[in-house]
Design a protein around this motif. Structure first.
Motif, PDB file in Angstrom:
ATOM      1  N   SER A  12       0.833  -1.221   0.000  1.00  0.00           N
ATOM      2  CA  SER A  12       0.000   0.000   0.000  1.00  0.00           C
ATOM      3  C   SER A  12       0.855   1.254   0.000  1.00  0.00           C
ATOM      4  O   SER A  12       0.558   2.223  -0.707  1.00  0.00           O
ATOM      5  CB  SER A  12      -0.936   0.013   1.211  1.00  0.00           C
ATOM      6  N   LEU A  13       1.928   1.251   0.802  1.00  0.00           N
ATOM      7  CA  LEU A  13       2.824   2.405   0.871  1.00  0.00           C
ATOM      8  C   LEU A  13       3.460   2.675  -0.488  1.00  0.00           C
ATOM      9  O   LEU A  13       3.491   3.814  -0.960  1.00  0.00           O
ATOM     10  CB  LEU A  13       3.910   2.149   1.928  1.00  0.00           C
ATOM     11  N   ILE A  14       3.952   1.641  -1.142  1.00  0.00           N
ATOM     12  CA  ILE A  14       4.613   1.808  -2.439  1.00  0.00           C
ATOM     13  C   ILE A  14       3.608   2.134  -3.527  1.00  0.00           C
ATOM     14  O   ILE A  14       3.865   2.990  -4.380  1.00  0.00           O
ATOM     15  CB  ILE A  14       5.458   0.559  -2.764  1.00  0.00           C
ATOM     16  N   ALA A  15       2.441   1.516  -3.502  1.00  0.00           N
ATOM     17  CA  ALA A  15       1.416   1.774  -4.523  1.00  0.00           C
ATOM     18  C   ALA A  15       0.959   3.231  -4.508  1.00  0.00           C
ATOM     19  O   ALA A  15       0.554   3.769  -5.549  1.00  0.00           O
ATOM     20  CB  ALA A  15       0.225   0.838  -4.321  1.00  0.00           C
ATOM     21  N   TRP A  19       6.254   8.114  -7.978  1.00  0.00           N
ATOM     22  CA  TRP A  19       7.616   7.918  -8.477  1.00  0.00           C
ATOM     23  C   TRP A  19       8.021   6.454  -8.413  1.00  0.00           C
ATOM     24  O   TRP A  19       8.552   5.895  -9.373  1.00  0.00           O
ATOM     25  CB  TRP A  19       8.606   8.778  -7.687  1.00  0.00           C
ATOM     26  N   MET A  20       7.749   5.807  -7.286  1.00  0.00           N
ATOM     27  CA  MET A  20       8.115   4.393  -7.146  1.00  0.00           C
ATOM     28  C   MET A  20       7.366   3.530  -8.161  1.00  0.00           C
ATOM     29  O   MET A  20       7.942   2.619  -8.753  1.00  0.00           O
ATOM     30  CB  MET A  20       7.850   3.906  -5.716  1.00  0.00           C
ATOM     31  N   MET A  21       6.110   3.824  -8.361  1.00  0.00           N
ATOM     32  CA  MET A  21       5.332   3.042  -9.329  1.00  0.00           C
ATOM     33  C   MET A  21       5.861   3.258 -10.745  1.00  0.00           C
ATOM     34  O   MET A  21       5.918   2.307 -11.539  1.00  0.00           O
ATOM     35  CB  MET A  21       3.847   3.389  -9.230  1.00  0.00           C
ATOM     36  N   ASN A  22       6.287   4.478 -11.062  1.00  0.00           N
ATOM     37  CA  ASN A  22       6.894   4.723 -12.382  1.00  0.00           C
ATOM     38  C   ASN A  22       8.173   3.903 -12.562  1.00  0.00           C
ATOM     39  O   ASN A  22       8.416   3.353 -13.641  1.00  0.00           O
ATOM     40  CB  ASN A  22       7.196   6.212 -12.583  1.00  0.00           C
ATOM     41  N   VAL A  23       8.979   3.827 -11.518  1.00  0.00           N
ATOM     42  CA  VAL A  23      10.205   3.020 -11.564  1.00  0.00           C
ATOM     43  C   VAL A  23       9.850   1.552 -11.788  1.00  0.00           C
ATOM     44  O   VAL A  23      10.423   0.875 -12.644  1.00  0.00           O
ATOM     45  CB  VAL A  23      11.033   3.200 -10.267  1.00  0.00           C
ATOM     46  N   VAL A  37      13.213  -5.107  -7.816  1.00  0.00           N
ATOM     47  CA  VAL A  37      13.839  -3.851  -7.397  1.00  0.00           C
ATOM     48  C   VAL A  37      13.981  -3.974  -5.883  1.00  0.00           C
ATOM     49  O   VAL A  37      13.043  -4.382  -5.192  1.00  0.00           O
ATOM     50  CB  VAL A  37      12.989  -2.625  -7.793  1.00  0.00           C
ATOM     51  N   CYS A  38      15.159  -3.646  -5.372  1.00  0.00           N
ATOM     52  CA  CYS A  38      15.395  -3.986  -3.972  1.00  0.00           C
ATOM     53  C   CYS A  38      16.246  -2.951  -3.244  1.00  0.00           C
ATOM     54  O   CYS A  38      16.542  -1.886  -3.763  1.00  0.00           O
ATOM     55  CB  CYS A  38      16.031  -5.365  -3.872  1.00  0.00           C
ATOM     56  N   ALA A  39      16.610  -3.323  -2.047  1.00  0.00           N
ATOM     57  CA  ALA A  39      17.553  -2.605  -1.194  1.00  0.00           C
ATOM     58  C   ALA A  39      17.069  -1.202  -0.841  1.00  0.00           C
ATOM     59  O   ALA A  39      15.957  -1.027  -0.360  1.00  0.00           O
ATOM     60  CB  ALA A  39      18.940  -2.616  -1.817  1.00  0.00           C
ATOM     61  N   GLY A  40      17.907  -0.195  -1.086  1.00  0.00           N
ATOM     62  CA  GLY A  40      17.619   1.171  -0.655  1.00  0.00           C
ATOM     63  C   GLY A  40      16.362   1.773  -1.240  1.00  0.00           C
ATOM     64  O   GLY A  40      15.737   2.635  -0.621  1.00  0.00           O
ATOM     65  N   PHE A  41      15.965   1.329  -2.408  1.00  0.00           N
ATOM     66  CA  PHE A  41      14.722   1.797  -3.033  1.00  0.00           C
ATOM     67  C   PHE A  41      13.544   1.581  -2.079  1.00  0.00           C
ATOM     68  O   PHE A  41      12.709   2.461  -1.906  1.00  0.00           O
ATOM     69  CB  PHE A  41      14.507   1.038  -4.347  1.00  0.00           C
ATOM     70  N   ILE A  42      13.518   0.430  -1.444  1.00  0.00           N
ATOM     71  CA  ILE A  42      12.442   0.109  -0.510  1.00  0.00           C
ATOM     72  C   ILE A  42      12.774   0.613   0.889  1.00  0.00           C
ATOM     73  O   ILE A  42      11.958   1.259   1.548  1.00  0.00           O
ATOM     74  CB  ILE A  42      12.201  -1.414  -0.468  1.00  0.00           C
ATOM     75  N   GLU A  91      17.163   8.449 -13.922  1.00  0.00           N
ATOM     76  CA  GLU A  91      17.276   7.604 -12.734  1.00  0.00           C
ATOM     77  C   GLU A  91      18.659   6.931 -12.668  1.00  0.00           C
ATOM     78  O   GLU A  91      19.221   6.572 -13.694  1.00  0.00           O
ATOM     79  CB  GLU A  91      16.171   6.542 -12.714  1.00  0.00           C
ATOM     80  N   PRO A  92      19.166   6.737 -11.450  1.00  0.00           N
ATOM     81  CA  PRO A  92      20.485   6.099 -11.269  1.00  0.00           C
ATOM     82  C   PRO A  92      20.380   4.559 -11.222  1.00  0.00           C
ATOM     83  O   PRO A  92      20.470   3.941 -10.167  1.00  0.00           O
ATOM     84  CB  PRO A  92      20.947   6.668  -9.923  1.00  0.00           C
ATOM     85  N   TRP A  93      20.179   3.954 -12.363  1.00  0.00           N
ATOM     86  CA  TRP A  93      19.968   2.506 -12.432  1.00  0.00           C
ATOM     87  C   TRP A  93      21.244   1.735 -12.121  1.00  0.00           C
ATOM     88  O   TRP A  93      22.318   2.084 -12.588  1.00  0.00           O
ATOM     89  CB  TRP A  93      19.482   2.122 -13.833  1.00  0.00           C
ATOM     90  N   SER A  94      21.089   0.663 -11.379  1.00  0.00           N
ATOM     91  CA  SER A  94      22.174  -0.282 -11.129  1.00  0.00           C
ATOM     92  C   SER A  94      21.582  -1.683 -11.280  1.00  0.00           C
ATOM     93  O   SER A  94      20.783  -2.123 -10.441  1.00  0.00           O
ATOM     94  CB  SER A  94      22.734  -0.105  -9.718  1.00  0.00           C
ATOM     95  N   VAL A  95      21.958  -2.370 -12.344  1.00  0.00           N
ATOM     96  CA  VAL A  95      21.389  -3.679 -12.660  1.00  0.00           C
ATOM     97  C   VAL A  95      22.450  -4.751 -12.436  1.00  0.00           C
ATOM     98  O   VAL A  95      23.569  -4.628 -12.931  1.00  0.00           O
ATOM     99  CB  VAL A  95      20.880  -3.711 -14.124  1.00  0.00           C
ATOM    100  N   LYS A  96      22.089  -5.793 -11.683  1.00  0.00           N
ATOM    101  CA  LYS A  96      23.024  -6.870 -11.377  1.00  0.00           C
ATOM    102  C   LYS A  96      22.349  -8.225 -11.561  1.00  0.00           C
ATOM    103  O   LYS A  96      21.256  -8.460 -11.043  1.00  0.00           O
ATOM    104  CB  LYS A  96      23.531  -6.780  -9.929  1.00  0.00           C
ATOM    105  N   ASN A  97      23.047  -9.109 -12.262  1.00  0.00           N
ATOM    106  CA  ASN A  97      22.597 -10.476 -12.472  1.00  0.00           C
ATOM    107  C   ASN A  97      23.036 -11.322 -11.282  1.00  0.00           C
ATOM    108  O   ASN A  97      24.230 -11.525 -11.061  1.00  0.00           O
ATOM    109  CB  ASN A  97      23.186 -11.027 -13.777  1.00  0.00           C
TER     110      ASN A  97
END
Length: 189
Positions: A12-15, A19-23, A37-42, A91-97
């Motif tokens: 509910s908080l994120i919805a 901005w978060m929903m756009n990400v 999407v994880c870590a500091g974003f949440i 946005e400062p994207w950081s993508v890791k496999n």
């Protein structure tokens, strides 16, 4: 201090955050396999909420993880970052496999993104969210209690040996979360 107690509360908080929903919509469009999407974003959103901060705390990057054992190259990660930049250019994207993170971290191979999340340093950071067909889903191998209560402690994986625990302690020092959120409960053993 407000508490955030359930995954439903987190969703509910994120919805409610445009901005978060756009990400999350941008990440969904790129269709990375087993993606979160994880870590500091949440974490930063939740701590801003529970400590009633009016302004969003800036984050260094938006951590997007995925799992693809068929292509372990950093070039593929950069490709996904470029795809995300086409959708959300500022946005400062950081993508890791997560299929290759075990090599970088000196661990046994991970089996999925959720397995990778379970090996993050702090329980409050070991959480992911994704949008799938308009529905938010949470990945929280240790639950959300500590995140929602402002408690920082190491994941079981980081408690297993002295080297990883030292990394956890170093992160606590370098991140200086207590300066932004002074009432955090930080557990150091």
């Amino acid at each position: 201090m407000r508490l955030l107690q359930t995954e439903k509360d987190l969703i509910s908080l994120i919805a409610a955050d445009i901005w978060m929903m756009n990400v999350l919509e941008a990440v969904e469009k790129v269709q990375l396999p087993d993606c979160w999407v994880c870590a500091g974003f949440i974490r930063s959103k939740v701590w801003d909420y529970i400590y009633e901060k009016e302004d969003r705390t800036p984050i260094a990057d938006i951590d997007v993880i995925y799992y693809d054992s068929s292509n372990l190259t950093e070039e593929k990660e950069r490709h996904y970052e470029q795809e995300l930049l086409k959708i959300c250019k500022d946005e400062p994207w950081s993508v890791k496999n997560q299929a290759r993170m075990h090599v970088r971290n000196g661990n046994n191979p991970y089996h999925s993104s959720l397995d990778g999340i379970s090996r993050f340093p702090e329980i409050a950071t070991a959480i992911g969210i994704k949008l799938t067909n308009g529905r938010l889903q949470v990945a929280a191998p240790y639950g959300i209690h500590q995140l929602g209560a402002g408690i920082i402690e190491p994941t079981p994986f980081f408690l297993e040996n002295k080297e990883r625990y030292a990394i956890y302690r170093q992160r606590i020092t370098s991140k200086q979360w207590h300066l932004r959120w002074p009432k955090l409960e930080i557990n150091l053993q």
